[in-house]
Scaffold this motif. Structure first.
Motif, PDB file in Angstrom:
ATOM      1  N   GLY A 203      -1.667   5.203  -4.236  1.00  0.00           N
ATOM      2  CA  GLY A 203      -1.816   3.800  -3.857  1.00  0.00           C
ATOM      3  C   GLY A 203      -0.518   3.023  -3.834  1.00  0.00           C
ATOM      4  N   SER A 204       0.392   3.345  -4.722  1.00  0.00           N
ATOM      5  CA  SER A 204       1.653   2.604  -4.795  1.00  0.00           C
ATOM      6  C   SER A 204       2.690   3.111  -3.785  1.00  0.00           C
ATOM      7  CB  SER A 204       2.231   2.701  -6.202  1.00  0.00           C
ATOM      8  OG  SER A 204       2.518   4.046  -6.517  1.00  0.00           O
ATOM      9  N   TYR A 205       2.375   4.109  -3.005  1.00  0.00           N
ATOM     10  CA  TYR A 205       3.351   4.741  -2.120  1.00  0.00           C
ATOM     11  C   TYR A 205       3.909   3.794  -1.072  1.00  0.00           C
ATOM     12  CZ  TYR A 205       5.654   8.171   0.755  1.00  0.00           C
ATOM     13  OH  TYR A 205       6.594   8.855   1.452  1.00  0.00           O
ATOM     14  N   GLY A 206       3.102   2.937  -0.515  1.00  0.00           N
ATOM     15  CA  GLY A 206       3.556   2.069   0.567  1.00  0.00           C
ATOM     16  C   GLY A 206       3.821   0.635   0.176  1.00  0.00           C
ATOM     17  N   LEU A 207       3.926   0.353  -1.118  1.00  0.00           N
ATOM     18  CA  LEU A 207       4.139  -1.024  -1.559  1.00  0.00           C
ATOM     19  C   LEU A 207       5.529  -1.522  -1.190  1.00  0.00           C
ATOM     20  CD1 LEU A 207       2.561  -1.078  -5.129  1.00  0.00           C
ATOM     21  CD2 LEU A 207       1.585  -1.936  -3.004  1.00  0.00           C
ATOM     22  N   SER A 208       5.600  -2.807  -0.898  1.00  0.00           N
ATOM     23  CA  SER A 208       6.876  -3.450  -0.626  1.00  0.00           C
ATOM     24  C   SER A 208       6.759  -4.919  -1.013  1.00  0.00           C
ATOM     25  CB  SER A 208       7.253  -3.308   0.852  1.00  0.00           C
ATOM     26  OG  SER A 208       6.324  -4.016   1.637  1.00  0.00           O
ATOM     27  N   TYR A 209       7.825  -5.634  -0.859  1.00  0.00           N
ATOM     28  CA  TYR A 209       7.801  -7.065  -1.140  1.00  0.00           C
ATOM     29  C   TYR A 209       8.662  -7.782  -0.129  1.00  0.00           C
ATOM     30  CZ  TYR A 209      12.267  -6.183  -3.488  1.00  0.00           C
ATOM     31  OH  TYR A 209      13.542  -5.785  -3.766  1.00  0.00           O
ATOM     32  N   THR A 210       8.417  -9.068   0.035  1.00  0.00           N
ATOM     33  CA  THR A 210       9.171  -9.900   0.964  1.00  0.00           C
ATOM     34  C   THR A 210       9.941 -10.944   0.165  1.00  0.00           C
ATOM     35  OG1 THR A 210       7.471  -9.618   2.634  1.00  0.00           O
ATOM     36  CG2 THR A 210       9.004 -11.444   2.955  1.00  0.00           C
ATOM     37  N   VAL A 211      11.215 -11.060   0.466  1.00  0.00           N
ATOM     38  CA  VAL A 211      12.049 -12.044  -0.211  1.00  0.00           C
ATOM     39  C   VAL A 211      12.295 -13.209   0.751  1.00  0.00           C
ATOM     40  CG1 VAL A 211      14.285 -12.465  -1.286  1.00  0.00           C
ATOM     41  CG2 VAL A 211      13.161 -10.239  -1.565  1.00  0.00           C
ATOM     42  N   PRO A 212      11.781 -14.394   0.430  1.00  0.00           N
ATOM     43  CA  PRO A 212      12.023 -15.537   1.314  1.00  0.00           C
ATOM     44  C   PRO A 212      13.513 -15.944   1.276  1.00  0.00           C
ATOM     45  CG  PRO A 212      10.795 -16.208  -0.637  1.00  0.00           C
ATOM     46  CD  PRO A 212      10.959 -14.723  -0.709  1.00  0.00           C
ATOM     47  N   ILE A 213      14.026 -16.313   2.410  1.00  0.00           N
ATOM     48  CA  ILE A 213      15.435 -16.721   2.497  1.00  0.00           C
ATOM     49  C   ILE A 213      15.512 -18.235   2.676  1.00  0.00           C
ATOM     50  CG2 ILE A 213      17.550 -16.531   3.827  1.00  0.00           C
ATOM     51  CD1 ILE A 213      16.733 -13.693   4.522  1.00  0.00           C
TER      52      ILE A 213
END
Length: 67
Positions: free
Chosen positions: A57-67
């Motif tokens: 389940g954690s294989y495709g996790l990512s995050y977005t950093v607002p600029i």
């Protein structure tokens, strides 16, 4: 065999360089400049995913950093 060493090598070579790291802290440069045995290990890992029809389940996790 669904995934072979040549495919993984080609995909690593084609990754965009200079991008931000992922949740695991790895960049494409880590893969590009790693020991060649890593490609064999990744090949076995991906083939296990295919043969067992399971991806962690954690294989495709990512995050977005607002600029």
């Amino acid at each position: 065999q669904a995934v072979d060493v040549e495919l993984i090598s080609r995909l690593i070579e084609d990754t965009k360089k200079g991008k931000a790291d992922k949740l695991d802290g790895l960049t494409s440069e880590h893969l590009t400049f790693s020991h060649p045995i890593l490609v064999v290990v990744l090949c076995k890992l991906f083939n296990l995913f295919v043969s067992h029809s399971h991806i962690p389940g954690s294989y495709g996790l990512s995050y977005t950093v607002p600029i």
